[in-house]
Design an enzyme around this catalytic site. Structure first.
Site, PDB file in Angstrom:
ATOM      1  N   ARG A   1       0.887  -1.170   0.000  1.00 53.95           N
ATOM      2  CA  ARG A   1       0.000   0.000   0.000  1.00 53.95           C
ATOM      3  C   ARG A   1       0.918   1.210   0.000  1.00 53.95           C
ATOM      4  O   ARG A   1       1.734   1.378   0.918  1.00 53.95           O
ATOM      5  CB  ARG A   1      -0.913   0.014   1.222  1.00 53.95           C
ATOM      6  CG  ARG A   1      -1.676   1.326   1.348  1.00 53.95           C
ATOM      7  CD  ARG A   1      -2.797   1.266   2.340  1.00 53.95           C
ATOM      8  NE  ARG A   1      -3.925   0.516   1.809  1.00 53.95           N
ATOM      9  CZ  ARG A   1      -5.154   0.561   2.322  1.00 53.95           C
ATOM     10  NH1 ARG A   1      -5.411   1.327   3.355  1.00 53.95           N
ATOM     11  NH2 ARG A   1      -6.145  -0.152   1.798  1.00 53.95           N
TER      12      ARG A   1
ATOM     13  N   HIS B   1      -7.358   1.232  -6.445  1.00 59.32           N
ATOM     14  CA  HIS B   1      -7.566   0.300  -5.320  1.00 59.32           C
ATOM     15  C   HIS B   1      -8.173  -0.977  -5.913  1.00 59.32           C
ATOM     16  O   HIS B   1      -9.344  -1.298  -5.693  1.00 59.32           O
ATOM     17  CB  HIS B   1      -8.485   0.940  -4.285  1.00 59.32           C
ATOM     18  CG  HIS B   1      -8.440   0.261  -2.939  1.00 59.32           C
ATOM     19  ND1 HIS B   1      -7.609  -0.809  -2.665  1.00 59.32           N
ATOM     20  CD2 HIS B   1      -9.135   0.498  -1.782  1.00 59.32           C
ATOM     21  CE1 HIS B   1      -7.793  -1.193  -1.414  1.00 59.32           C
ATOM     22  NE2 HIS B   1      -8.703  -0.419  -0.854  1.00 59.32           N
TER      23      HIS B   1
ATOM     24  N   GLN C   1      -9.860  -3.975  -3.825  1.00 60.08           N
ATOM     25  CA  GLN C   1     -11.155  -3.561  -3.273  1.00 60.08           C
ATOM     26  C   GLN C   1     -12.255  -3.719  -4.324  1.00 60.08           C
ATOM     27  O   GLN C   1     -13.285  -4.337  -4.074  1.00 60.08           O
ATOM     28  CB  GLN C   1     -11.055  -2.093  -2.829  1.00 60.08           C
ATOM     29  CG  GLN C   1     -12.365  -1.490  -2.380  1.00 60.08           C
ATOM     30  CD  GLN C   1     -12.772  -1.965  -1.000  1.00 60.08           C
ATOM     31  OE1 GLN C   1     -11.997  -1.844  -0.066  1.00 60.08           O
ATOM     32  NE2 GLN C   1     -13.969  -2.511  -0.860  1.00 60.08           N
TER      33      GLN C   1
ATOM     34  N   ASP D   1     -17.679   6.894  -1.109  1.00 59.02           N
ATOM     35  CA  ASP D   1     -16.385   6.809  -0.415  1.00 59.02           C
ATOM     36  C   ASP D   1     -16.153   8.167   0.241  1.00 59.02           C
ATOM     37  O   ASP D   1     -16.846   9.143  -0.063  1.00 59.02           O
ATOM     38  CB  ASP D   1     -15.272   6.484  -1.438  1.00 59.02           C
ATOM     39  CG  ASP D   1     -13.925   6.199  -0.787  1.00 59.02           C
ATOM     40  OD1 ASP D   1     -13.863   6.069   0.458  1.00 59.02           O
ATOM     41  OD2 ASP D   1     -12.911   6.114  -1.516  1.00 59.02           O
TER      42      ASP D   1
ATOM     43  N   CYS E   1     -16.355   1.273   0.675  1.00 51.94           N
ATOM     44  CA  CYS E   1     -15.153   0.478   0.985  1.00 51.94           C
ATOM     45  C   CYS E   1     -14.718   0.636   2.438  1.00 51.94           C
ATOM     46  O   CYS E   1     -14.044  -0.232   2.979  1.00 51.94           O
ATOM     47  CB  CYS E   1     -14.023   0.869   0.044  1.00 51.94           C
ATOM     48  SG  CYS E   1     -13.511   2.586   0.193  1.00 51.94           S
TER      49      CYS E   1
ATOM     50  N   ARG F   1     -13.492  -9.495   1.027  1.00 50.50           N
ATOM     51  CA  ARG F   1     -12.131  -9.219   0.546  1.00 50.50           C
ATOM     52  C   ARG F   1     -11.217 -10.409   0.800  1.00 50.50           C
ATOM     53  O   ARG F   1     -10.307 -10.686   0.031  1.00 50.50           O
ATOM     54  CB  ARG F   1     -11.596  -7.943   1.214  1.00 50.50           C
ATOM     55  CG  ARG F   1     -12.498  -6.783   0.832  1.00 50.50           C
ATOM     56  CD  ARG F   1     -11.867  -5.472   0.666  1.00 50.50           C
ATOM     57  NE  ARG F   1     -10.530  -5.395   0.238  1.00 50.50           N
ATOM     58  CZ  ARG F   1      -9.683  -4.463   0.655  1.00 50.50           C
ATOM     59  NH1 ARG F   1     -10.094  -3.568   1.520  1.00 50.50           N
ATOM     60  NH2 ARG F   1      -8.459  -4.408   0.185  1.00 50.50           N
TER      61      ARG F   1
HETATM   62  N1   CP Z   1     -11.267  -0.399   2.333  1.00 50.15           N
HETATM   63  C1   CP Z   1      -9.996  -0.492   2.723  1.00 50.15           C
HETATM   64  O1   CP Z   1      -9.056  -0.685   1.928  1.00 50.15           O
HETATM   65  O2   CP Z   1      -9.821  -0.398   4.079  1.00 50.15           O
HETATM   66  P1   CP Z   1      -8.467  -0.170   4.833  1.00 50.15           P
HETATM   67  O3   CP Z   1      -7.937   1.177   4.423  1.00 50.15           O
HETATM   68  O4   CP Z   1      -8.821  -0.217   6.291  1.00 50.15           O
HETATM   69  O5   CP Z   1      -7.497  -1.259   4.448  1.00 50.15           O
HETATM   70  N1  NVA Z   2     -10.282   6.666  -1.206  1.00 51.24           N
HETATM   71  C1  NVA Z   2      -9.868   6.204   0.092  1.00 51.24           C
HETATM   72  C2  NVA Z   2      -9.979   4.722   0.180  1.00 51.24           C
HETATM   73  C3  NVA Z   2      -9.624   4.137   1.517  1.00 51.24           C
HETATM   74  C4  NVA Z   2      -9.729   2.643   1.559  1.00 51.24           C
HETATM   75  C5  NVA Z   2      -8.445   6.641   0.355  1.00 51.24           C
HETATM   76  O1  NVA Z   2      -7.586   6.515  -0.517  1.00 51.24           O
HETATM   77  O2  NVA Z   2      -8.185   7.144   1.449  1.00 51.24           O
END
Ligand code: CP
Ligand code: NVA
Length: 309
Positions: free
Chosen positions: A108, A135, A138, A227, A267, A293
């Site tokens: 990540r 993402h 997801q 989101d 998400c 997931r």
């Molecule tokens: N939706 C998602 O990716 O959650 P986290 O940021 O908690 O991993």
């Molecule tokens: N769009 C959000 C998704 C988190 C899972 C972010 O990038 O913070």
């Protein structure tokens, strides 16, 4: 060996194969506890190394269970404890060590270029666990959840995204092209996708439309996604941006423009973009969405290892 970085770069038939594998595997372990491994675990002895440059709850937990259920194990590295983050070691050398000690790398990151850099030097698969522009794990999992609930291929459904043009939407757009489903995006004009994404859409056969009126984006759809307005990588005037999204809040009134059996997905984590009444209603499937997931990421791992049946 295959990488899993962006949905747009993965052939539709492979994405579909991942989803069918996940469906079969989920069914087979109906009565098993979270940490019990699948029958004939295909990734016995394999190590998934994870690294998070940004916060995570769900991605961290779901990859942990995913690799365990396949018979392997996981190790999570803290970037602040690596020489790499202090500029004292290169991505090239770090990648070579990761490849010698582990069997797959889930990252990540706060910079898409790092995924490509790591990919260049790794001899093991890399999985994108969220970047500023996408993402993918997801969204692939969300397609699984939608088909599981609606009991129909997603190509027969109308999907709406009401909110910011962010990483999650970019992956949803790519999925809409790959799986050929109708996608209606509702955002304030200033926050519609950037030129690169619009060009990608234009360059592909698509069923994507944009609305600056959230009611039009919600009209007659089967699924409404939202989101956070402010994402982790967002360096904006937060107060100002939040005020621009006031009309785009998902409340019961907005849900009423959609089909009667429309479901709500998010998400997570959430902000104020969804009203509590919708979020906690029967239409909201966010907990099932989060748990799925695990199942889809297992099949993504198997895809990367060339072990999809
Ligand atoms: N939706 C998602 O990716 O959650 P986290 O940021 O908690 O991993
Ligand atoms: N769009 C959000 C998704 C988190 C899972 C972010 O990038 O913070």
């Amino acid at each position: 060996m295959r990488h899993f970085i962006n949905i747009k770069d993965i052939p539709s038939k492979d994405l579909r194969k991942i989803l069918s594998d996940a469906k079969k595997r989920k069914k087979l372990r109906k009565n098993l506890n979270n940490l019990e491994v699948d029958k004939n675990p295909p990734l016995r002895g394999k190590l998934l190394i994870q690294m998070f440059e940004k916060s995570s709850l769900r991605t961290r937990l779901s990859f942990y269970l995913a690799i365990k259920q396949l018979g392997g194990s996981t190790l999570t590295l803290r970037p602040d404890e690596l020489h790499l983050s202090k500029g004292a070691e290169s991505i090239e050398d770090t990648a070579k060590i990761l490849s010698n000690f582990g069997n797959a790398f889930m990252l990540r990151t706060d910079d898409d270029k790092k995924l490509e850099e790591f990919k260049k030097y790794l001899s093991i698969p890399i999985i994108n666990g969220l970047s500023p522009t996408s993402h993918p794990t997801q969204i692939l999992s969300d397609i699984f959840t939608i088909e599981e609930i609606k009991k129909k291929p997603i190509s027969k459904l109308k999907i709406s995204w009401i909110g910011d043009s962010n990483n999650v939407l970019n992956s949803l757009i790519a999925a809409s092209i790959k799986f050929s489903f109708e996608l209606k995006v509702g955002s304030p004009k200033k926050y519609l996708p950037n030129r690169k994404i619009l060009n990608y859409i234009k360059g592909n056969k698509n069923k994507i439309s944009f609305y600056v009126d959230p009611k039009k984006a919600a009209k007659d759809v089967d699924v409404i996604f939202s989101d956070k307005v402010i994402s982790m990588n967002d360096r904006v005037n937060k107060k100002k941006k939040l005020s621009h999204f006031k009309k785009f809040r998902i409340d019961e009134k907005l849900m009423s423009f959609a089909k009667k059996d429309c479901i709500f997905l998010h998400c997570l984590p959430r902000g104020k973009e969804v009203d509590e009444k919708v979020f906690l209603s029967k239409k909201s499937k966010v907990w099932q969405q989060a748990l799925n997931r695990v199942h889809v990421q297992k099949s993504i791992l198997l895809y990367c290892f060339g072990k999809l049946r």
